[in-house]
Design an enzyme around this catalytic site. Structure first.
Site, mmCIF file in Angstrom:
data_model
loop_
_atom_site.group_PDB
_atom_site.id
_atom_site.type_symbol
_atom_site.label_atom_id
_atom_site.label_comp_id
_atom_site.label_asym_id
_atom_site.label_seq_id
_atom_site.Cartn_x
_atom_site.Cartn_y
_atom_site.Cartn_z
ATOM 1 N N LEU A 389 0.816 -1.208 0.000
ATOM 2 C CA LEU A 389 0.000 0.000 0.000
ATOM 3 C C LEU A 389 0.849 1.257 0.000
ATOM 4 C CD1 LEU A 389 -2.653 -1.009 2.652
ATOM 5 C CD2 LEU A 389 -3.079 -0.671 0.218
ATOM 6 N N GLY A 390 2.015 1.159 0.545
ATOM 7 C CA GLY A 390 2.855 2.352 0.623
ATOM 8 C C GLY A 390 4.126 2.051 1.356
ATOM 9 N N GLY A 392 7.097 4.113 3.899
ATOM 10 C CA GLY A 392 7.553 5.304 4.599
ATOM 11 C C GLY A 392 8.973 5.104 5.072
ATOM 12 N N ASP A 524 4.898 14.312 12.597
ATOM 13 C CA ASP A 524 5.016 14.053 11.162
ATOM 14 C C ASP A 524 3.667 14.205 10.483
ATOM 15 O OD1 ASP A 524 6.424 13.545 8.865
ATOM 16 O OD2 ASP A 524 6.328 11.371 9.054
#
Ligand SMILES: *[C@@H]1O[C@H](CO)[C@@H](O)[C@H](O)[C@H]1NC(C)=O
Ligand SMILES: *[C@@H]1O[C@H](CO)[C@@H](O)[C@H](O)[C@H]1NC(C)=O
Ligand SMILES: *[C@@H]1O[C@H](CO)[C@@H](O)[C@H](O)[C@H]1NC(C)=O
Ligand SMILES: *[C@@H]1O[C@H](CO)[C@@H](O)[C@H](O)[C@H]1NC(C)=O
Ligand SMILES: *[C@@H]1O[C@H](CO)[C@@H](O)[C@H](O)[C@H]1NC(C)=O
Ligand SMILES: *[C@@H]1O[C@H](CO)[C@@H](O)[C@H](O)[C@H]1NC(C)=O
Ligand SMILES: *[C@@H]1O[C@H](CO)[C@@H](O)[C@H](O)[C@H]1NC(C)=O
Ligand SMILES: *[C@@H]1O[C@H](CO)[C@@H](O)[C@H](O)[C@H]1NC(C)=O
Length: 742
Positions: A389-390, A392, A524
């Protein structure tokens, strides 16, 4: 006001952290000095009286009372600014400056023994320790330098002492013995007579040092791109006529050996009655020269009764005189305090930070469910790329399906979609990220926070399991042209949804900042960390950087000097100085989120000559055209009052002075339309560091003058500098693919 930014973790002067060298320095007024310049301990009590003073911070009231501030120097926001820190137009305000700040009372530094010549002059010993912060704007080069100074008067620096003269001498007086000055320079500009542009030097009546040592081999950079605070210790042994200078990062204790050690006869150079202080200059290039704390102990040589007292003023100025034996007692007391309280506190926090084991997590009441690693591997199809999904900074996020909690009979047997975050760093760093995220998010409950479903910590693999957010992250809907993982064409978010998302994030922030029993800063906040559930309700996620701060403190100081966390465009300007995340810096990032949500542009974007969205919107606001900033993809389908409200709130949150930003609670009320938006000045105020108390007043008086257009230009240049210099701190948004927790 913003003074808490400068609460400094200094070591105690009198505190030997166990090493003989540092404890010796505390009583070095009567010490002998060994050949390498490091003082050796001697029996206390033989030396007589000393004068001590200690400033752990500086405020304006000291000016003219305890401190003589001359030339271009100032006292601002907790620090001595030896040269100006204003970020107004650099050419007028920052270049070719020289200043001095001196302790207002002079000290008698020697006594002539008339019967037996100079060799038997009694010369005072002293030891000084100060914390210095030399700052440069990222993208610029530092210059010229900073110095600890012993001077015959508290006069202002001589004319023409800017540039390479460090506020000490000028082209006509340099080298003249009648100057009677001695200085320890921290030089950041190489002159023909210097070894390099990062050295320490001993200066006697001249900026051409009598001894110089490059700091490069020691790994010390006086003025690096990131914020650096150093302690400098200067020990002078009057009996041996030797000076020793030590330097270390503020977090470290006094090193065992000096950076620079040299013979120095103060009796033959400085005036009998002299002042201690600091001097600095800038040239065509500039840096900000700040002193954040200063302790000093000087051996006292009393003026004889029959001599006219030249310095009686100094000795009655509220100074504390203590015998060396008293100093030893104080040292013992402080040492005990340190050992008993500080260490224990430290140990406790370390324990909290890293020693939480799986067993401890399991024991957390109402804690999230523990998953078996194999179950999660199966759920994500063996961490299939296609389930990704992603990604980081802290790991990769996969989509998965798990069987719902068997402990809950009503849902047993059904399956739920989850997002599984797999921490990339198997190192202890990864473990700490994992534990900090887990221990924080586990206890947070709010409808606008992504819920933690469970976790797994099997044979070193760290995994967190969250609710799956079917609509991904906010940025994927705002920047439609941006390619997103597995992207399908998306409709632009409608106005009502945008307003609701901003409101949801504000309420989550209010919860974290004020309503939870422990204050939490997210650290963040950005569009890619704002997740959207099936109803497009905002859910704040990615607590990888979140840290709880104790409620009685105002900010959290990074323990590891790891530079500034966060993403360019969302990082508050003061963070580059303080490296501290605070509630105010969260609000700054929230301001950036508001503006990007309304404008459909990233915080860091080049538009009409501006490098940052906030600068562009501020200009439109000045011209009374703020609504032109609204995302054109909305085709004019938005409520003008609400758009104005969001834009002004976004600008207010982007105020360069942390204390002027609205608080999360006020933000929530403004968004509920039960409180008016604070008035936003037509010009973006300039960034000043450390923040001046009452910055808003300063700003609003300036707003009426005709010089403001230069402020606007310079502040956007400033932001531009930050952007260029920030590449090393944080990934540029373009590279940021963390649509994590989707
Ligand atoms: C300066 O003295 C104060 C106490 O008076 C102490 O708290 C502080 O740690 C000292 N600073 C240094 C750098 O030793
Ligand atoms: C300092 O120590 C040296 C040798 O270590 C000794 O010769 C000298 O006399 C001492 N000086 C004082 C002032 O005690
Ligand atoms: C310290 O100073 C006081 C008064 O100034 C004096 O009476 C005393 O003798 C001094 N002590 C030493 C050890 O020099
Ligand atoms: C500054 O001066 C005032 C007035 O003489 C005195 O009371 C105060 O203790 C001084 N502060 C320090 C830190 O020396
Ligand atoms: C600073 O001084 C240098 C040399 O003295 C000069 O060339 C320069 O123009 C000055 N800059 C400003 C802004 O006054
Ligand atoms: C240097 O300073 C002295 C005063 O200390 C002054 O008279 C002289 O004009 C200055 N020289 C230059 C070149 O500025
Ligand atoms: C040093 O300064 C004094 C006083 O300002 C002056 O009289 C003398 O001529 C200077 N010496 C030199 C070598 O410039
Ligand atoms: C200053 O440093 C340079 C280069 O290291 C060296 O050659 C020079 O001798 C030093 N000067 C003094 C006075 O120590």
């Amino acid at each position: 006001m913003a003074v808490h930014f400068l609460v400094l973790p200094l070591c105690f002067l009198f505190l030997g952290t166990g090493t003989p060298a540092s404890s010796a320095s505390t009583t070095s007024l009567t010490t002998n000095t060994t050949a390498d310049g490091s003082p050796a301990r001697q029996a206390a009590g033989s030396g007589g009286n000393v004068t001590t003073f200690s400033f752990t911070t500086f405020h304006g009231d000291l000016r003219g009372v305890n401190m003589t501030v001359v030339g271009d120097a100032a006292i601002n926001g907790g620090a001595l600014q030896i040269t100006p820190d204003s970020l107004n137009d650099a050419a007028d305000f920052l270049t070719n400056k020289s200043g001095r700040v001196l302790y207002s009372a002079p000290f008698r530094l020697w006594r002539d023994d008339k019967t037996s010549g100079n060799a038997n002059k009694k010369v005072a010993s002293f030891s000084a320790v100060f914390t210095v912060n030399v700052f440069r704007a990222p993208g610029t080069e530092p210059a010229e330098g900073f110095a600890f100074l012993i001077a015959p008067s508290a006069d202002k620096p001589p004319p023409g002492s800017y540039g390479g003269f460090l506020g000490l001498t000028n082209a006509s007086t340099d080298g003249n013995a009648s100057n009677r000055i001695v200085a320890v320079e921290l030089d950041t500009e190489k002159q023909p007579y210097d070894p390099d542009d990062n050295h320490i030097g001993l200066n006697v009546n001249s900026v051409v040092s009598v001894a110089n040592v490059s700091l490069r081999p020691l790994g010390i950079e006086i003025c690096p791109v990131k914020t650096a605070k150093y302690n400098v210790w200067i020990d002078y042994d009057g009996a041996a006529r030797r000076i020793a200078v030590y330097m270390a990062d503020v977090a470290e204790s006094k090193p065992a050996s000096p950076v620079l050690a040299s013979k120095l006869d103060l009796g033959a150079t400085v005036a009998e009655s002299s002042y201690f202080g600091f001097s600095a200059s800038t040239g065509r290039k500039y840096q900000l020269n700040c002193v954040l704390a200063w302790n000093m102990t000087v051996e006292r040589i009393p003026w004889d009764v029959d001599e006219p007292s030249k310095t009686s003023k100094g000795l009655t100025l509220g100074l504390v005189a203590v015998g060396v034996s008293v100093a030893v007692l104080v040292a013992a007391a402080l040492g005990c305090y340190y050992l008993c309280v500080v260490r224990r506190r430290k140990a406790k926090s370390e324990e909290e930070g890293s020693a939480i084991t799986g067993t401890m997590i399991r024991s957390l009441a109402g804690g999230p469910r523990e998953f078996d690693y194999r179950e999660l591997r199966k759920a994500t199809n063996n961490f299939d790329e296609r389930m990704k999904l992603g990604q980081g900074g802290y790991g990769v996020v996969y989509r998965g399906v798990v069987v719902d909690d068997h402990n809950n009979p009503s849902t047993a047997g059904t399956t739920v979609e989850v997002a599984v975050k797999k921490f990339s760093r198997a190192s202890s760093q990864g473990e700490n990220d994992f534990l900090s995220e887990l221990s924080i998010i586990n206890r947070l409950r709010h409808k606008h926070l992504v819920r933690l479903v469970g976790w797994s910590h099997d044979n070193g693999e760290l995994l967190l399991v969250y609710e799956y957010m079917p609509n991904g992250s906010l940025d994927q809907h705002l920047f439609i042209s941006a390619p997103t993982a597995g992207s399908r064409p998306r409709q632009p978010l409608g106005w009502e949804l945008r307003y609701g998302i901003v409101q949801g994030v504000a309420s989550a922030l209010h919860y974290l900042h004020d309503q939870y029993d422990q204050r939490v800063v997210h650290r963040d906040l950005k569009a890619s960390n704002i997740m959207l559930d099936a109803n497009f309700t905002a859910r704040l996620g990615d607590f990888g950087l979140a840290r709880a701060i104790e409620t009685d403190k105002t900010s959290y100081m990074e323990e590891v000097a790891g530079g500034v966390h966060g993403t360019v465009g969302y990082i508050a300007p003061e963070c580059f100085h303080t490296e501290k995340a605070t509630r105010e810096s969260d609000v700054y990032a929230f301001g950036a989120v508001i503006l990007e949500t309304v404008c459909g542009r990233r915080p860091r974007c080049d538009i009409e000559g501006f490098h940052f969205l906030v600068d562009w919107v501020w200009r439109l606001h000045r011209d009374g055209r703020a609504l032109e900033a609204v995302d054109p993809n909305l085709d004019g389908a938005f409520d003008e009052d609400d758009a104005e409200r969001l834009l002004m709130l976004g600008l207010a949150c982007s105020h360069p002075t942390p204390a002027e930003r609205p608080k999360a609670q006020a933000i929530s009320q403004i968004l509920m339309r039960s409180m008016p938006v604070p008035a936003v000045p037509p010009f973006k105020p300039s960034f000043v560091w450390p923040a001046i108390d009452g910055g808003f007043d300063t700003m609003s008086t300036a707003a009426g003058t005709g010089t403001m257009s230069s402020l606007v230009t310079s502040s956007s240049t400033w932001s531009g500098n930050f952007a260029r210099g920030s590449q090393s701190h944080a990934p540029a948004p373009e590279q940021d693919t963390s649509g994590s927790l989707v």
